[in-house]
Write an enzyme that holds these catalytic residues in place. Sequence first.
Site, PDB file in Angstrom:
ATOM      1  N   ASP A 197       0.836  -1.193   0.000  1.00 44.87           N
ATOM      2  CA  ASP A 197       0.000   0.000   0.000  1.00 44.87           C
ATOM      3  C   ASP A 197       0.878   1.253   0.000  1.00 44.87           C
ATOM      4  OD1 ASP A 197      -2.779   1.034   0.393  1.00 44.87           O
ATOM      5  OD2 ASP A 197      -1.866   1.923   2.163  1.00 44.87           O
ATOM      6  N   GLU A 256       1.581  -0.656  -5.048  1.00 49.09           N
ATOM      7  CA  GLU A 256       0.606   0.379  -5.353  1.00 49.09           C
ATOM      8  C   GLU A 256       1.403   1.673  -5.378  1.00 49.09           C
ATOM      9  OE1 GLU A 256      -3.073   3.078  -3.871  1.00 49.09           O
ATOM     10  OE2 GLU A 256      -1.477   2.480  -2.539  1.00 49.09           O
TER      11      GLU A 256
HETATM   12  C1  GLC Z   1      -4.173   3.130  -0.643  1.00 41.62           C
HETATM   13  C2  GLC Z   1      -5.417   2.305  -0.507  1.00 41.62           C
HETATM   14  C3  GLC Z   1      -6.525   3.194  -0.053  1.00 41.62           C
HETATM   15  C4  GLC Z   1      -6.159   3.782   1.289  1.00 41.62           C
HETATM   16  C5  GLC Z   1      -4.814   4.494   1.211  1.00 41.62           C
HETATM   17  C6  GLC Z   1      -4.270   4.787   2.570  1.00 41.62           C
HETATM   18  O1  GLC Z   1      -4.248   4.079  -1.634  1.00 41.62           O
HETATM   19  O2  GLC Z   1      -5.681   1.645  -1.703  1.00 41.62           O
HETATM   20  O3  GLC Z   1      -7.752   2.534   0.022  1.00 41.62           O
HETATM   21  O4  GLC Z   1      -7.118   4.715   1.672  1.00 41.62           O
HETATM   22  O5  GLC Z   1      -3.847   3.692   0.585  1.00 41.62           O
HETATM   23  O6  GLC Z   1      -3.861   3.614   3.194  1.00 41.62           O
END
Ligand code: GLC
Length: 522
Positions: A197, A256
Amino acid sequence: MSWWHSAVIYQVYVRSFADGNGDGVGDLAGVRDRLGHLVDLGVDALWITPFYTSPMADGGYDVADYRAVDPLFGDLAEAEALIADAHRLGLRVIVDIVPNHTSAQHPWFVEALSAGPGSRARERYIFRDGVGDRPPNDWESVFGGPAWTRVPDGQWYLHLFDPAQPDLNWRNPEVHAEFADVLRFWLDRGVDGVRIDVAHGMVKADGLPDAGRTGQSALLGSAELPYFDQDGVHEIYREWRKILDSYPGERIGLAEAWAPSAGRLALYLRPDELHQAFNFHYVKAEWSAAQFRTVIEESLDAVARVGAPCTWVLSNHDIVRHVTRYGGGETGLRRARAAALLTLALPGSVYVYQGEELGLPEVTDLPDEVLADPQWRRSGYTERGRDGCRVPIPWSGGEPPFGFGASSWLPQPADWARLTVAAQRPDPESTLSLYRAALRLRRELPAAPLRWAETGPDVLAFHRGTGFTCTVNFGSAPVTMPRPGRLLLTSTARSEFGGTGRTVTLPPDSAAWWTEPAPSPS
Ligand code: GLC
């Protein structure tokens, strides 16, 4: 070829997938019960969003204990049973690791608050003195408002997301050691990979300089910011790659990462770093042949330079569902089905977000009082947030909660009765049947690179090897072109594809897969 070079990975947003214990919130027991759907669909792996102990300020992306399962979702034994069940069914399992921030209720943060300025406990987070009464710099939270919150002793702490999600200090070796251990904890339990994440966020620019502008969250993934995509993050992934490689089988790390260009994104995929990164540039393409061609070419070029596979994603739990992004209603669904065939024909790995195989649209009329996304509150009730793509899956039956459980934490639209898995399964024209057919045929596609065929401005056509062609008409008018072979699969009724023996007329907003030798390049 390694499994992750071409895998189709299904995203389970656990709160909204299936409710096994009847409390209205999806859980791990629910996922176990419904694994048959994923086998039937034909995916290779599932990625499960965070199910760890959490006060749920951000749906579980605020973790208070990385080694325990929140009672809302089950317990550790249930997680282990889910991994075992999935493996027995031939599905790989990817779990979500949230290393940029913890929950404000994590024991480390609780300790940091009470230990006070200058303490070792504060060094695990990013605490600073303010400038007079103002925060240490001009950084803004992705959810709106300043990225700093003041604590009673006068210091401020950084939170790039909600105040309930304090950012960790990745310049502190203790943080590295802790997450190496968390990774091992889940790898020891047999997971096949981790989704990381906010993988672009852990290292902040030296001296925490001002961003120098407002409206920063709108720049995510398109401009440079002093708190995202800093070169230092790559050191972390070199460390993590060694851990992943020390386990048997091929365990993968998947980022991500929002980077300003496909080239910057590819840096996360160097051979000694991570295996995959979500291709958010693809998500941002609007429904046009030119935009899709550009993003496909740029994405393939960028990963080719580092020898990694490309990934393709149309939707996830943070963005408006693509049926709605592409225009909504019948047109949006028609385009979404065409986009699915296009995406599944590209070389690389594909993410499918739960519900896209049903053609679910964004729910845009959720009542204010049910909205749970922190974005809604943090934006001063101006941005409704991401709940519209998180509405629980309709499984069966004629009325809500459509077999999701005894109730559902967000209300489902009544007209989803026709979109349930049970309603779509026997219908050969349904979106579910389209995905099932495409995923089955995809396994036989030549593992060859993509070769474009020249077409008119509204059409994209490409070959893979000599026996496969994909055509997409992005336009709102039919287009006639030389017939590329024999029809294998179409995103819309086959009868809409007209033409003579040598030509075909592609209906508007449609895609098709063709077999038989394509014309060789001249
Ligand atoms: C990422 C997740 C999202 C979350 C953010 C903070 O972007 O996909 O859902 O709110 O991280 O952890």
